[in-house]
Design an enzyme around this catalytic site. Sequence first.
Site, PDB file in Angstrom:
ATOM      1  N   HIS A  77      75.253  27.635  50.916  1.00 16.29           N
ATOM      2  CA  HIS A  77      74.385  26.459  51.013  1.00 16.29           C
ATOM      3  C   HIS A  77      75.295  25.253  51.298  1.00 16.29           C
ATOM      4  O   HIS A  77      76.451  25.232  50.865  1.00 16.29           O
ATOM      5  CB  HIS A  77      73.686  26.298  49.659  1.00 16.29           C
TER       6      HIS A  77
ATOM      7  N   ASP B 173      77.804  30.080  42.711  1.00 11.94           N
ATOM      8  CA  ASP B 173      76.609  29.260  42.858  1.00 11.94           C
ATOM      9  C   ASP B 173      75.415  30.159  42.513  1.00 11.94           C
ATOM     10  O   ASP B 173      75.007  31.008  43.304  1.00 11.94           O
ATOM     11  CB  ASP B 173      76.541  28.755  44.302  1.00 11.94           C
TER      12      ASP B 173
ATOM     13  N   GLN C 269      70.103  30.645  43.102  1.00  8.55           N
ATOM     14  CA  GLN C 269      69.032  31.590  43.440  1.00  8.55           C
ATOM     15  C   GLN C 269      69.091  32.850  42.584  1.00  8.55           C
ATOM     16  O   GLN C 269      68.302  33.765  42.784  1.00  8.55           O
ATOM     17  CB  GLN C 269      69.127  32.006  44.911  1.00  8.55           C
TER      18      GLN C 269
ATOM     19  N   LYS D 272      64.824  25.507  39.824  1.00 13.99           N
ATOM     20  CA  LYS D 272      64.620  26.833  40.431  1.00 13.99           C
ATOM     21  C   LYS D 272      64.446  27.889  39.347  1.00 13.99           C
ATOM     22  O   LYS D 272      64.326  29.076  39.621  1.00 13.99           O
ATOM     23  CB  LYS D 272      65.799  27.191  41.332  1.00 13.99           C
TER      24      LYS D 272
ATOM     25  N   CYS E 242      69.415  24.546  54.650  1.00 13.45           N
ATOM     26  CA  CYS E 242      70.731  24.022  54.253  1.00 13.45           C
ATOM     27  C   CYS E 242      71.822  25.070  54.391  1.00 13.45           C
ATOM     28  O   CYS E 242      72.775  25.103  53.600  1.00 13.45           O
ATOM     29  CB  CYS E 242      70.721  23.472  52.826  1.00 13.45           C
TER      30      CYS E 242
HETATM   31  C1  LIG Z   1      72.099  28.726  46.881  1.00 16.78           C
HETATM   32  C2  LIG Z   1      71.851  27.280  46.599  1.00 16.78           C
HETATM   33  N1  LIG Z   1      72.865  26.476  46.299  1.00 16.78           N
HETATM   34  C3  LIG Z   1      72.682  25.180  46.032  1.00 16.78           C
HETATM   35  C4  LIG Z   1      71.439  24.609  46.065  1.00 16.78           C
HETATM   36  C5  LIG Z   1      71.294  23.161  45.764  1.00 16.78           C
HETATM   37  O1  LIG Z   1      70.571  23.003  44.575  1.00 16.78           O
HETATM   38  P1  LIG Z   1      70.071  21.583  44.117  1.00 16.78           P
HETATM   39  O2  LIG Z   1      69.405  20.968  45.296  1.00 16.78           O
HETATM   40  O3  LIG Z   1      69.131  21.890  43.010  1.00 16.78           O
HETATM   41  O4  LIG Z   1      71.266  20.808  43.678  1.00 16.78           O
HETATM   42  C6  LIG Z   1      70.345  25.413  46.397  1.00 16.78           C
HETATM   43  C7  LIG Z   1      68.984  24.879  46.496  1.00 16.78           C
HETATM   44  O5  LIG Z   1      68.568  24.174  47.358  1.00 16.78           O
HETATM   45  C8  LIG Z   1      70.554  26.769  46.670  1.00 16.78           C
HETATM   46  O6  LIG Z   1      69.537  27.563  46.984  1.00 16.78           O
END
Ligand SMILES: Cc1ncc(COP(=O)(O)O)c(C=O)c1O
Lengths: 141, 406
Positions: free
Chosen positions: B123, B200, B203, B226, B364
């Site tokens: 991401h 990370d 998910q 999430k 993203c």
């Molecule tokens: C795999 C992953 N990493 C990072 C993020 C970023 O999370 P957040 O926007 O809650 O900071 C997301 C979600 O958009 C994600 O799916």
Amino acid sequence: MSDLTQLYQDIILGHNKRPRNYGALEGYSGKAEKNNPLCGDEVSVYWKTEDDRISDLRFTAQGCAISRASASIMTELLSGKSKKESVALFDAFRTLLEEEGGAASEEAELGDLMALSGVRQYPSRIKCAFLPWQALLEEWA
Amino acid sequence: MSFDVTKIREEFPILATQVGKKPLVYLDNAATTQKPQEVIDVLDSYYSETNANIHRGVHHLAEKATEAYEQSRREVAQFIHAATEDEVIFVRGTTEGINLIANTFGNKFIEAGDEIIISTMEHHANIVPWQLFCEARGAVLKVIPVSDAGELEMDSYESLLSERTKLVSVVHASNSLGIINPVKSIIEKAHGVGAKVLLDGAQAVGHFPVDVQELDCDFYVFSGHKLFSATGIGVVYGKYDLLDSMPPYQGGGDMISRVSFEGTTYKAPPGRFEAGTPHISGAIALAASIRYLEKQDRAALLDYEHELLEYATESLSEIEGLKIIGTAAKKVSLVSFTMEGTHPHDVATVLDADGIAVRAGHHCTQPLLQRFGVPATARASFAFYNTREEIDKLAQALTKIQVLFA
Ligand SMILES: Cc1ncc(COP(=O)(O)O)c(C=O)c1O
């Protein structure tokens, strides 16, 4: 699907499937690229001018039906137009999509663009419709 | 099925929403999940019964709020099997968590010429902070490639590892394709060259149990929203000794031990990393969503989600011109796809007219989609409150698209 047929009118679907003036232009006098960071859509616009008027306008795009159709219609509408006339047309198009009941008076000039009026109901998609216009008008000096 | 999806759906009030005249079919769970009534109630009662600032009052409410906030930390620690609650730092979300690690661990331990390994499927939240860091520090970013099925190429990973590697930061489960990475082996190999590992888990935690000690990761980050909880709250887990060796993240109130103009000393972790008034209600809501999950038979939830994934994969594969991106066997419950002749944006708009919420775009993960040669996909992502009937509606609506754009 009635709202949808309002958005995806046959004119739009036609331009999407068979876009006019599609492809890069050799020996252009100007070129612009713009992307929509939200979705990654990209459009490239190429133009030639004669006496400060558009003599040839083409585009390539990786984008949705709305942005492709808007680009395709733009290449037809702006043929022979000056910068000032082009800006005025874009303003009329913006009024059409952004203002309630907008641009009825401009109907004649807007031509096929009127078929994009359904986009007004989809605020997140308005950016798609504007993308090729902004690409051209931000760069054309 | 050892749980009742109808009953579960009743616990999530938003699922009864109508979109136009159609019932909402919410298939955008990878973007954010919906919240059970229990979590909504906890947020509500926090503000009507508990609200006070924490760690700085002796009055009744201040103590009650502080206790609730710290109790949430304990529950989060148990949920991810941290060794102690002092390994749990509350942040805004995954994004802030990764930035925190770059600015603390990174600044202290990664120098010019050192290497950081990420992967193609990250991401943007796990790419851009490292690009910024490398630019400022002269460190080098290396990227593990991804196979056609969407899996990390482990041989390439091994050849990227060296004594120069200081950190490996990879996604536990991909938000874009759903692939679950072999993180245990990634961690072992990184530790073999002395590198630390950040996962990370944005998910992952909402889909399957995570045990940070068993994984032996050095850092783990995720977002509450999430995980069926509030937005604006997330977690950084870090091994205690590592956290204790790191400098503060932001300066301010609550993170200090003593302030003077001769020199300020900082609190021990986790306080050192939590400057200012935190998202108290968010932390408490996060613990509530964890309690909600832990009450369920999580193995049954996971089985059910897996069935949904298999059913969706089958139904969607039958649609002409539809191509699923990310076909590896180990996936969380989501399907990313493209349709010949129709842009994902148009797919999402047509689905929306039937009340079906999916995400269209690059999710993203632009480098990953570039790898697959597509600018965007449509993504249907499931949670345990989704049903086969909803997948049928998705498939029917997708078939209509074929007609509309033909
Ligand atoms: C795999 C992953 N990493 C990072 C993020 C970023 O999370 P957040 O926007 O809650 O900071 C997301 C979600 O958009 C994600 O799916």
